[in-house]
Design a protein around this motif. Structure first.
Motif, short mmCIF file in Angstrom:
data_model
loop_
_atom_site.label_atom_id
_atom_site.label_comp_id
_atom_site.label_asym_id
_atom_site.label_seq_id
_atom_site.Cartn_x
_atom_site.Cartn_y
_atom_site.Cartn_z
N THR A 131 0.87 -1.18 0.00
CA THR A 131 0.00 0.00 0.00
C THR A 131 0.90 1.22 0.00
OG1 THR A 131 -1.77 -1.10 1.24
CG2 THR A 131 -1.77 1.31 1.23
N LEU A 132 0.74 2.07 -1.01
CA LEU A 132 1.49 3.32 -1.09
C LEU A 132 0.54 4.44 -0.69
CD1 LEU A 132 4.05 4.91 -1.83
CD2 LEU A 132 3.22 4.98 -4.19
N ASP A 133 0.88 5.14 0.38
CA ASP A 133 0.05 6.22 0.91
C ASP A 133 0.63 7.55 0.47
OD1 ASP A 133 -1.08 8.23 2.70
OD2 ASP A 133 -1.89 6.55 3.83
N PHE A 134 -0.11 8.28 -0.38
CA PHE A 134 0.37 9.54 -0.91
C PHE A 134 0.39 10.64 0.15
CE2 PHE A 134 -1.71 8.03 -5.09
CZ PHE A 134 -0.59 7.28 -5.40
N VAL A 135 -0.50 10.55 1.14
CA VAL A 135 -0.57 11.57 2.18
C VAL A 135 0.55 11.39 3.20
CG1 VAL A 135 -1.95 12.52 4.07
CG2 VAL A 135 -3.03 11.96 1.89
N GLU A 136 0.69 10.17 3.70
CA GLU A 136 1.71 9.90 4.71
C GLU A 136 3.10 9.71 4.09
OE1 GLU A 136 1.16 10.17 7.82
OE2 GLU A 136 -1.03 10.33 7.70
N LYS A 137 3.16 9.64 2.75
CA LYS A 137 4.43 9.48 2.05
C LYS A 137 5.18 8.25 2.55
CE LYS A 137 3.96 13.43 -0.17
NZ LYS A 137 3.68 13.49 -1.61
N ARG A 138 4.50 7.11 2.53
CA ARG A 138 5.15 5.89 2.98
C ARG A 138 4.58 4.68 2.26
NH1 ARG A 138 2.96 4.34 9.05
NH2 ARG A 138 0.72 4.41 8.59
N LEU A 139 5.38 3.61 2.25
CA LEU A 139 5.00 2.35 1.63
C LEU A 139 4.87 1.30 2.71
CD1 LEU A 139 4.65 0.69 -1.07
CD2 LEU A 139 7.10 0.18 -0.85
N LEU A 140 3.77 0.56 2.67
CA LEU A 140 3.53 -0.52 3.63
C LEU A 140 3.48 -1.85 2.89
CD1 LEU A 140 0.62 1.07 5.71
CD2 LEU A 140 3.06 1.15 6.22
N LYS A 141 4.03 -2.87 3.51
CA LYS A 141 3.91 -4.23 3.00
C LYS A 141 3.18 -5.05 4.05
CE LYS A 141 6.48 -8.20 1.19
NZ LYS A 141 7.82 -8.76 0.88
N THR A 142 1.97 -5.47 3.71
CA THR A 142 1.07 -6.15 4.66
C THR A 142 1.02 -5.39 5.99
OG1 THR A 142 2.84 -7.65 5.39
CG2 THR A 142 1.41 -8.40 3.60
N GLY A 143 0.94 -4.06 5.88
CA GLY A 143 0.79 -3.22 7.06
C GLY A 143 2.08 -2.80 7.74
N VAL A 144 3.21 -3.32 7.29
CA VAL A 144 4.50 -3.01 7.91
C VAL A 144 5.26 -2.02 7.03
CG1 VAL A 144 6.70 -3.94 8.72
CG2 VAL A 144 4.59 -5.29 8.96
N PRO A 145 5.74 -0.90 7.60
CA PRO A 145 6.45 0.10 6.78
C PRO A 145 7.69 -0.47 6.10
CG PRO A 145 5.86 1.02 8.92
CD PRO A 145 5.59 -0.46 9.00
N VAL A 146 7.87 -0.10 4.84
CA VAL A 146 9.07 -0.43 4.08
C VAL A 146 9.95 0.82 4.06
CG1 VAL A 146 10.01 -1.14 1.85
CG2 VAL A 146 7.81 -2.07 2.65
N LYS A 147 11.20 0.68 4.45
CA LYS A 147 12.08 1.84 4.54
C LYS A 147 12.49 2.30 3.15
CE LYS A 147 16.16 3.62 6.93
NZ LYS A 147 17.28 3.30 7.86
N LEU A 148 12.06 3.52 2.79
CA LEU A 148 12.41 4.12 1.51
C LEU A 148 12.98 5.51 1.75
CD1 LEU A 148 9.26 3.38 -0.73
CD2 LEU A 148 11.34 2.02 -0.54
N SER A 149 13.89 5.93 0.89
CA SER A 149 14.37 7.30 0.95
C SER A 149 13.28 8.22 0.41
CB SER A 149 15.64 7.47 0.12
OG SER A 149 15.34 7.39 -1.27
N ARG A 150 13.43 9.52 0.66
CA ARG A 150 12.42 10.47 0.19
C ARG A 150 12.27 10.41 -1.32
NH1 ARG A 150 13.44 16.65 1.38
NH2 ARG A 150 14.63 16.51 -0.54
N LYS A 151 13.39 10.37 -2.05
CA LYS A 151 13.32 10.34 -3.51
C LYS A 151 12.74 9.03 -4.01
CE LYS A 151 14.50 14.41 -4.65
NZ LYS A 151 13.42 15.31 -5.14
N GLU A 152 12.99 7.94 -3.31
CA GLU A 152 12.40 6.67 -3.71
C GLU A 152 10.88 6.73 -3.58
OE1 GLU A 152 16.18 3.80 -2.45
OE2 GLU A 152 14.44 3.99 -1.13
#
Length: 224
Positions: A131-152
């Motif tokens: 799940t990619l959340d455009f508001v929170e600017k984060r990617l989740l995998k089965t509800g767990v955050p995936v660590k991405l850089s800002r540009k990623e």
């Protein structure tokens, strides 16, 4: 990282205080002391914080210009406090008026509230277990955050907002890095990093495809 705030304030002490609180809330802050310097930064901003009594171009004139050029929340932060000044600000397109002195916590809360309301209603995209959340600017995998850089995050978001459309590296560099010139090899490097974090097979990627001669495109994994 949340959104980008453009702060136009000529009082260095006040500007640093506001920036400190906004950054602690995970906003990116673009700062300038004069309205003229903010014109080129408007297209990068998602919220505008504007003082009125500025050197050079008056804040009132910049408010009118900003409302014409950009569709974003505009919050006035000013020592002006009369009803006439506030009515003029709202009449020119301001969304809020914060009088000095102010609580930096309340100001930050107002910025966050206006920013969230300005975000598109459809603020998430789901693909595979992600799940990619455009508001929170984060990617989740089965509800767990995936660590991405800002540009990623920004690169993945841009591609996900345009599913199925291929973009050349120079187009992605211009849209995500906000620059027409630079080292374009950073684009495939970031694509490779994203594929690795998404578990994509480089030889047969499921989500970030390479389209020969056309660039890269995002697919949901079911409609490629």
């Amino acid at each position: 990282m949340l959104g980008t705030v453009l702060l136009i304030e000529d009082d260095e002490e006040i500007a640093q205080l506001i920036a400190l609180y906004l950054k602690s809330a995970d906003f990116e802050v673009l700062q300038c002391r004069q309205a003229e310097d903010g014109i080129a930064l408007l297209e990068q901003a998602e919220v505008l914080l504007l003082d009125i009594n500025l050197p050079g171009m008056p804040g009132w004139d910049f408010l009118k210009l900003a409302r014409q050029k950009a569709d974003l929340p505009i919050l006035i932060v000013s020592a002006l406090e009369s009803d006439e000044d506030k009515l003029q600000a709202y009449g020119l397109g301001a969304d809020d008026f914060i009088s000095k002195p102010f609580s930096p916590k309340i100001l930050t809360a107002k910025v966050l509230a206006h920013w969230r309301r300005s975000m598109p209603k459809e603020h998430q995209v789901h693909f595979g277990p992600f799940t990619l959340d455009f508001v929170e600017k984060r990617l989740l995998k089965t509800g767990v955050p995936v660590k991405l850089s800002r540009k990623e995050v920004e690169l993945l978001e841009f591609l996900a907002r345009h599913p199925g459309i291929p973009f050349k590296p120079e187009d992605l560099y211009r849209q995500v890095w906000k620059n027409n010139w630079g080292d374009l090899t950073t684009v495939p490097v970031h694509i490779q990093r994203l594929r690795r974090k998404l578990g994509d097979d480089p030889a047969n990627p499921r989500y970030l495809e390479t389209v020969f001669g056309l660039g890269y495109r995002f697919v949901s994994g079911t409609d490629s």
